[in-house]
Design an enzyme around this catalytic site. Structure first.
Site, PDB file in Angstrom:
ATOM      1  N   LYS A 138      -4.063  -3.027  16.469  1.00  0.00           N
ATOM      2  CA  LYS A 138      -4.761  -1.960  15.726  1.00  0.00           C
ATOM      3  C   LYS A 138      -5.789  -1.257  16.625  1.00  0.00           C
ATOM      4  O   LYS A 138      -5.983  -0.049  16.516  1.00  0.00           O
ATOM      5  CB  LYS A 138      -5.426  -2.538  14.468  1.00  0.00           C
ATOM      6  CG  LYS A 138      -4.424  -3.042  13.433  1.00  0.00           C
ATOM      7  CD  LYS A 138      -3.567  -1.909  12.888  1.00  0.00           C
ATOM      8  CE  LYS A 138      -2.631  -2.354  11.789  1.00  0.00           C
ATOM      9  NZ  LYS A 138      -1.784  -1.250  11.278  1.00  0.00           N
ATOM     10  N   LEU A 181       0.842  -1.202   0.000  1.00  0.00           N
ATOM     11  CA  LEU A 181       0.000   0.000   0.000  1.00  0.00           C
ATOM     12  C   LEU A 181       0.873   1.247   0.000  1.00  0.00           C
ATOM     13  O   LEU A 181       0.550   2.252  -0.635  1.00  0.00           O
ATOM     14  CB  LEU A 181      -0.949   0.000   1.202  1.00  0.00           C
ATOM     15  CG  LEU A 181      -1.976  -1.132   1.232  1.00  0.00           C
ATOM     16  CD1 LEU A 181      -2.945  -0.952   2.397  1.00  0.00           C
ATOM     17  CD2 LEU A 181      -2.751  -1.209  -0.085  1.00  0.00           C
ATOM     18  N   ASP A 217      10.588   3.811   5.996  1.00  0.00           N
ATOM     19  CA  ASP A 217      10.322   2.378   6.159  1.00  0.00           C
ATOM     20  C   ASP A 217      11.590   1.761   6.739  1.00  0.00           C
ATOM     21  O   ASP A 217      12.689   2.309   6.582  1.00  0.00           O
ATOM     22  CB  ASP A 217      10.004   1.723   4.797  1.00  0.00           C
ATOM     23  CG  ASP A 217       9.218   0.419   4.939  1.00  0.00           C
ATOM     24  OD1 ASP A 217       8.058   0.375   4.519  1.00  0.00           O
ATOM     25  OD2 ASP A 217       9.774  -0.558   5.497  1.00  0.00           O
ATOM     26  N   ARG A 225     -15.010 -13.742   0.387  1.00  0.00           N
ATOM     27  CA  ARG A 225     -14.976 -12.785   1.501  1.00  0.00           C
ATOM     28  C   ARG A 225     -14.702 -11.366   1.005  1.00  0.00           C
ATOM     29  O   ARG A 225     -15.276 -10.384   1.484  1.00  0.00           O
ATOM     30  CB  ARG A 225     -13.917 -13.231   2.515  1.00  0.00           C
ATOM     31  CG  ARG A 225     -13.701 -12.252   3.647  1.00  0.00           C
ATOM     32  CD  ARG A 225     -12.750 -12.821   4.703  1.00  0.00           C
ATOM     33  NE  ARG A 225     -12.350 -11.796   5.634  1.00  0.00           N
ATOM     34  CZ  ARG A 225     -11.306 -10.984   5.442  1.00  0.00           C
ATOM     35  NH1 ARG A 225     -10.540 -11.097   4.356  1.00  0.00           N
ATOM     36  NH2 ARG A 225     -11.015 -10.055   6.335  1.00  0.00           N
ATOM     37  N   GLY A 270       4.676  -0.762  10.175  1.00  0.00           N
ATOM     38  CA  GLY A 270       4.468  -1.790  11.210  1.00  0.00           C
ATOM     39  C   GLY A 270       4.175  -3.131  10.569  1.00  0.00           C
ATOM     40  O   GLY A 270       4.252  -3.304   9.353  1.00  0.00           O
ATOM     41  N   SER A 277      -9.894  -5.310   2.726  1.00  0.00           N
ATOM     42  CA  SER A 277      -8.894  -5.986   1.894  1.00  0.00           C
ATOM     43  C   SER A 277      -8.557  -5.034   0.754  1.00  0.00           C
ATOM     44  O   SER A 277      -9.289  -4.953  -0.237  1.00  0.00           O
ATOM     45  CB  SER A 277      -9.463  -7.296   1.347  1.00  0.00           C
ATOM     46  OG  SER A 277      -9.980  -8.084   2.417  1.00  0.00           O
ATOM     47  N   ASP A 334      13.505   2.767  11.631  1.00  0.00           N
ATOM     48  CA  ASP A 334      12.655   1.803  12.345  1.00  0.00           C
ATOM     49  C   ASP A 334      11.619   2.605  13.138  1.00  0.00           C
ATOM     50  O   ASP A 334      12.010   3.471  13.941  1.00  0.00           O
ATOM     51  CB  ASP A 334      13.581   0.989  13.276  1.00  0.00           C
ATOM     52  CG  ASP A 334      12.831  -0.068  14.065  1.00  0.00           C
ATOM     53  OD1 ASP A 334      11.585  -0.068  14.049  1.00  0.00           O
ATOM     54  OD2 ASP A 334      13.523  -0.877  14.721  1.00  0.00           O
ATOM     55  N   TYR A 337      -2.422  -9.041  16.125  1.00  0.00           N
ATOM     56  CA  TYR A 337      -2.395  -7.956  15.135  1.00  0.00           C
ATOM     57  C   TYR A 337      -3.641  -7.063  15.293  1.00  0.00           C
ATOM     58  O   TYR A 337      -3.542  -5.831  15.362  1.00  0.00           O
ATOM     59  CB  TYR A 337      -2.308  -8.581  13.742  1.00  0.00           C
ATOM     60  CG  TYR A 337      -2.588  -7.654  12.597  1.00  0.00           C
ATOM     61  CD1 TYR A 337      -1.713  -6.613  12.291  1.00  0.00           C
ATOM     62  CD2 TYR A 337      -3.722  -7.818  11.792  1.00  0.00           C
ATOM     63  CE1 TYR A 337      -1.967  -5.764  11.221  1.00  0.00           C
ATOM     64  CE2 TYR A 337      -3.972  -6.981  10.729  1.00  0.00           C
ATOM     65  CZ  TYR A 337      -3.101  -5.952  10.444  1.00  0.00           C
ATOM     66  OH  TYR A 337      -3.356  -5.114   9.392  1.00  0.00           O
TER      67      TYR A 337
HETATM   68  C1  15L Z   1      -5.280  -6.862   6.890  1.00  0.00           C
HETATM   69  O1  15L Z   1      -5.359  -6.103   7.848  1.00  0.00           O
HETATM   70  C2  15L Z   1      -3.983  -7.292   6.358  1.00  0.00           C
HETATM   71  O2  15L Z   1      -3.007  -6.275   6.405  1.00  0.00           O
HETATM   72  C3  15L Z   1      -4.075  -7.853   4.938  1.00  0.00           C
HETATM   73  O3  15L Z   1      -2.883  -8.570   4.666  1.00  0.00           O
HETATM   74  C4  15L Z   1      -5.310  -8.748   4.758  1.00  0.00           C
HETATM   75  O4  15L Z   1      -5.213  -9.892   5.573  1.00  0.00           O
HETATM   76  C5  15L Z   1      -6.549  -7.969   5.137  1.00  0.00           C
HETATM   77  O5  15L Z   1      -6.443  -7.459   6.447  1.00  0.00           O
HETATM   78  C6  15L Z   1      -7.843  -8.790   5.039  1.00  0.00           C
HETATM   79  O6  15L Z   1      -8.493  -9.006   6.072  1.00  0.00           O
HETATM   80  O7  15L Z   1      -8.196  -9.202   3.936  1.00  0.00           O
END
Ligand code: 15L
Length: 265
Positions: A143, A18, A37, A177, A77, A168, A55, A139
């Site tokens: 968030k 992205l 990055d 999905r 991240g 996505s 970093d 993860y």
């Molecule tokens: C996300 O947050 C991820 O960064 C990405 O790799 C996908 O897994 C996406 O969600 C998703 O849920 O499709």
């Protein structure tokens, strides 16, 4: 008053998928883009942009990169499920460093949050941004932490932030999905521009999805930020892959993240 395009915009995670897309789009619209990055930028850095390797867990490096920024787009991240030890510096320490940079410089933050904040809600439910979170992974928890740091920094310090709960984000939806979760790249950029240029955002949350017929997500802050979505995953319904066959993956909005290490079925 319109946004002054010479003001500094920082993009973290610039070398990721992205990040690379946003880099090109941002550099066409804005004149002072600073990319960062932990990994080298794999393409030619466009005019109007410069790259600083760093970093995000390094507070001093982030403080220096954020100096004089008007907006920080935090796409850096870890972007998928990993061990807590990996998530901690990248997504917990990192997001605090970013909000500290914003606080010191009076900048606004646009945060790449995720649908994995709500992944354990069933697919039969339609959610609003005030539906309680239900993370499906470390993860997803990281968030939620980032969104809550945004909430705290607005209430305590007046730092504005826009949290994109990205579904996505892909050039095209690939599976069933994604017919509910897809965010086209042009719609992503439209949201980022609205978040950068809105006169005032306060604390805002947007569902990071296109205008998908099969959406699971309803009311958010799009109206007051002037966000418009142009694309709809339904146009790809005839060519995406079918269901996975895994009952946990198919039951919940977060899909396969819910099935990872799951013992309750
Ligand atoms: C996300 O947050 C991820 O960064 C990405 O790799 C996908 O897994 C996406 O969600 C998703 O849920 O499709």
């Amino acid at each position: 008053m319109s946004f002054d395009k010479t003001r500094k915009i920082v993009l973290t995670g610039a070398s990721g998928n992205l990040g690379r897309f946003l880099t090109q789009a941002l550099a066409e619209r804005y004149e002072n883009v600073v990319l960062t990055d932990i990994a080298d930028f794999p393409e030619t850095v466009p005019a109007n942009a410069r790259f600083v390797r760093a970093d995000i867990a390094d507070a001093e490096a982030m403080a220096s990169i954020c100096e004089d920024a008007a907006v920080i787009l935090h796409f850096g991240g870890v972007s998928t499920e990993k061990s807590f030890e990996t998530i901690l510096p990248a997504n917990i320490v990192g997001v605090v460093n970013i909000f500290e940079g914003a606080r010191r410089n009076g900048a606004r933050v646009v945060f790449a949050s995720s649908n994995h904040t709500i992944g354990f809600h069933e697919r039969s439910r339609t959610l609003d941004i005030d539906t309680p979170t239900r993370p499906d992974s470390f993860y997803g928890v990281s968030k939620i932490f980032g969104e809550n740091i945004g909430r705290l920094y607005f209430d305590k310090h007046g730092v504005e932030s826009v949290h994109l709960r990205i579904g996505s984000a892909l050039p095209e939806p690939l599976d069933k999905r994604h017919l509910s979760t897809w965010l086209s790249l042009p719609d992503l950029f439209g949201m980022v521009v609205a978040a950068i240029e809105a006169e005032r955002t306060e604390f805002a949350v947007l569902w990071g999805a296109s205008a998908n017929t099969r959406t699971w997500w309803a009311k958010d802050d799009s109206g007051r930020l002037g966000v418009r979505r142009a694309d709809n995953a339904e146009a790809f319904a005839g060519k995406v892959a079918g269901p996975t066959g895994d009952p946990v993956t198919e039951r919940f909005q977060g899909g396969s993240y819910c099935a990872m290490d799951t013992v309750v079925r």
